[in-house]
Design an enzyme around this catalytic site. Structure first.
Site, short mmCIF file in Angstrom:
data_model
loop_
_atom_site.label_atom_id
_atom_site.label_comp_id
_atom_site.label_asym_id
_atom_site.label_seq_id
_atom_site.Cartn_x
_atom_site.Cartn_y
_atom_site.Cartn_z
N ASP A 1 8.13 -1.24 -72.54
CA ASP A 1 6.70 -1.18 -72.82
C ASP A 1 6.02 -0.28 -71.81
O ASP A 1 6.08 -0.54 -70.61
CB ASP A 1 6.11 -2.59 -72.77
CG ASP A 1 5.27 -2.87 -73.99
OD1 ASP A 1 4.12 -2.41 -74.02
OD2 ASP A 1 5.78 -3.52 -74.92
N SER B 1 1.14 -1.36 -78.18
CA SER B 1 2.38 -2.14 -78.31
C SER B 1 2.59 -2.66 -79.72
O SER B 1 3.71 -2.67 -80.23
CB SER B 1 2.36 -3.31 -77.32
OG SER B 1 2.18 -2.83 -76.01
N LYS C 1 5.20 -10.25 -74.39
CA LYS C 1 5.60 -9.32 -75.45
C LYS C 1 6.45 -10.00 -76.53
O LYS C 1 7.07 -9.32 -77.35
CB LYS C 1 6.38 -8.14 -74.84
CG LYS C 1 5.59 -7.34 -73.82
CD LYS C 1 4.41 -6.58 -74.45
CE LYS C 1 3.57 -5.87 -73.41
NZ LYS C 1 2.45 -5.12 -74.00
N HIS D 1 -16.89 0.30 -87.52
CA HIS D 1 -16.83 -0.57 -88.70
C HIS D 1 -16.73 0.21 -90.01
O HIS D 1 -16.24 -0.31 -91.01
CB HIS D 1 -18.09 -1.45 -88.76
CG HIS D 1 -18.14 -2.48 -87.69
ND1 HIS D 1 -17.60 -3.74 -87.84
CD2 HIS D 1 -18.63 -2.44 -86.44
CE1 HIS D 1 -17.77 -4.43 -86.72
NE2 HIS D 1 -18.39 -3.66 -85.86
#
Length: 515
Positions: free
Chosen positions: A14, A63, A334, A124
């Site tokens: 990561d 991630s 993770k 949005h």
């Protein structure tokens, strides 16, 4: 059960990007003999950001998206990118649910409403999406189109609304199609905290025209008058521009915000039974059809123009279909990434898939314990490698990312070194137990710890990430014919090394050839 040619151990680091800039580069400046060896032996850098992983162009990877693409073996486009591509390629007119909405209107009362936040804030919604929808509905020959303008002023300047309204007026005039019916601030239209009294203001305006009546040629002056009284875009009380444009029995309403959280309350009130909570005296129209730009909530009964995509035959599912066993391991921080995201965004544990969670250390911030639980994850992986039970095992190492986010350079160097040591232990176990070790990363981070202004850099980066293969029976190609190599190519490459066919759903490519 399928036979495999080689067993594979995949390590996803990561936050390990590639950069030649040495200043603040915790990866380049750390002692990483194992990764240095693996990269020198047999590797190729791959893309992990932006459109390469289904994110908007130029956006750094993360991630969740990284593991989704790695596990899916295809580019998984985020909703916003799917919409942007449809707008850019002018394919909205072919959208199944938009065509159905148009057919419903044409066969029924001829009326469609477009409701949403009108600005270029991009958090949005986007005004360009509204323009594209107007054009598409005109092409689909919907007789009457009404537009309900929700003022922004949060993701844009508080008084920029008049500019966006003018753009919309100009567009409608140019197209000679559509009528702006209502203006109301997002404070009333887009509440998300069950403040039903706010939603009711918008609801009563949309249905019954409760608000200040004016005409479109005076609308901008009315708003400027509100500005003079400190009533900015977000807080605009309803302005009613057309009595014909109220929502009536049999109407079709399309809400064009793509972000879900602030659309749930208003759409649930317009399209489902929730309006009863508003305690409004207004009679709710019968047989209204609501459609969202995206799925605002799984439980909602109305369709979306861009419903969630399901990802069939991701790597974990495909191995399971082939009767093979697998093992996924990570520390707490993770764990969701090697399970939910790696498995295509589903909670389901596939048949013959074993999982292992190693607790993350309990510290206030991870710079205080930069190795995190990397040694514990390596222990669990080595246990499995020694068992030789699984055709495929994978893990995540969190330290470079989690410590990278603290902005503490010295700690990030230690995090990187601890990760390299852990990978070294796994590499030795792979050699001993005849596994091919493949290492990649989900995105960059620890290679950039200092910002251009000299302060801490705590965010992800757009840098390339490594992809290595410890077996010299396989050699990385120089390049793909039509695009850059990216995270979507990891799963197909793993399958190539395993000696398994690719499922048709995987559009990524194996980037190694057998030698």
């Amino acid at each position: 059960m399928s036979e495999v040619k080689n067993r594979v151990c995949l390590v996803v680091i990561d936050g390990w990007g590639i950069s030649n800039e040495s200043k603040g580069n915790a990866i380049l400046n750390a002692k990483t003999p194992v990764m240095d060896e693996l990269c020198a032996l047999n590797s190729h850098p791959i893309e992990a950001h932006g459109l390469h992983v289904g994110l908007p162009e130029g956006l750094m990877g993360n991630s969740e998206v990284g593991h989704l693409n790695i596990g899916a073996g295809r580019v998984v486009y985020q909703d916003i990118v799917r919409i942007n591509l449809a707008v850019k390629n002018k394919t909205l007119v072919e959208n199944k649910h938009l065509k159905e909405a148009a057919e419903r209107a044409i066969k029924g009362n001829g009326r469609i409403h477009l409701c949403g936040l009108v600005s270029d804030g991009g958090v949005h919604s986007h005004i360009d999406h509204l323009f594209a929808l107007i054009t598409a509905l005109k092409q689909l020959k919907v007789p009457q189109l009404y537009i309900h303008f929700f003022g922004d002023g949060r993701d844009t300047s508080p008084t920029s609304g008049v500019g966006f309204l003018q753009q919309l007026i100009d567009f409608v005039n140019k197209e000679q199609y559509g009528e702006i019916a209502t203006i109301v601030g997002r404070y009333y239209a887009m509440d998300r905290d069950k403040r039903w009294e706010r939603i009711r203001v918008c609801y009563d305006a949309l249905i019954a025209g409760v608000g200040e009546k004016t005409t479109i040629d005076k609308a901008i002056d009315v708003i400027k008058g509100r500005y003079a009284k400190d009533e900015t875009d977000e807080f605009l009380k309803p302005i009613i521009l057309s009595d014909k444009g109220r929502t009536k029995d049999g109407d079709t309403l399309i809400f064009f915000d793509y972000r879900a959280d602030r659309m749930r309350e208003i759409t649930e009130c317009m399209g489902m039974e929730r309006y009863k909570d508003l305690k409004s005296d207004i009679k709710h129209p019968k047989d209204m059809q609501v459609i969202g730009m995206t799925q605002y909530k799984a439980e909602f009964t109305f369709p979306a123009l861009f419903p969630p995509e399901s990802h069939k035959n991701v790597l974990a599912e495909w191995l399971s279909v082939k009767g093979l066993t697998q093992f996924h391991c990570a520390e707490t921080e993770k764990y969701a990434h090697v399970t939910f995201f790696f498995n295509g965004g589903v909670e389901k544990q596939f048949e013959n898939e074993e999982r292992c969670l190693v607790p993350s250390p309990k510290v206030a911030t991870y710079d205080l314990e930069p190795a995190m639980s990397s040694a514990g994850v390596a222990d669990k992986m080595i246990e499995q490698l020694n068992r030789k039970a699984h055709a495929f095992i994978m893990c995540n190492f969190a330290p470079p990312d989690m410590v990278g986010h603290t902005g503490v350079y010295e700690a990030a160097v230690k995090a990187v070194e601890a990760t390299d040591i852990a990978i070294g232990r796994i590499y030795e176990a792979c050699k001993k137990n005849d596994y091919v070790l493949m290492v990649t990363a989900d995105h960059g981070n620890a290679e950039k710890m200092i910002a251009p202004d000299g302060g801490k850099h705590t965010a992800h980066t757009c840098n390339l990430v490594p992809f290595t293969c410890s077996s010299l029976k396989f050699k990385f190609m120089d390049k793909l014919p039509d695009r850059e190599m990216a995270l979507c190519d990891v799963a197909p490459t793993v399958l190539k090394v395993l000696g398994l066919p690719l499922p048709s759903e995987m559009t990524g490519k194996p980037v190694v050839i057998e030698v």
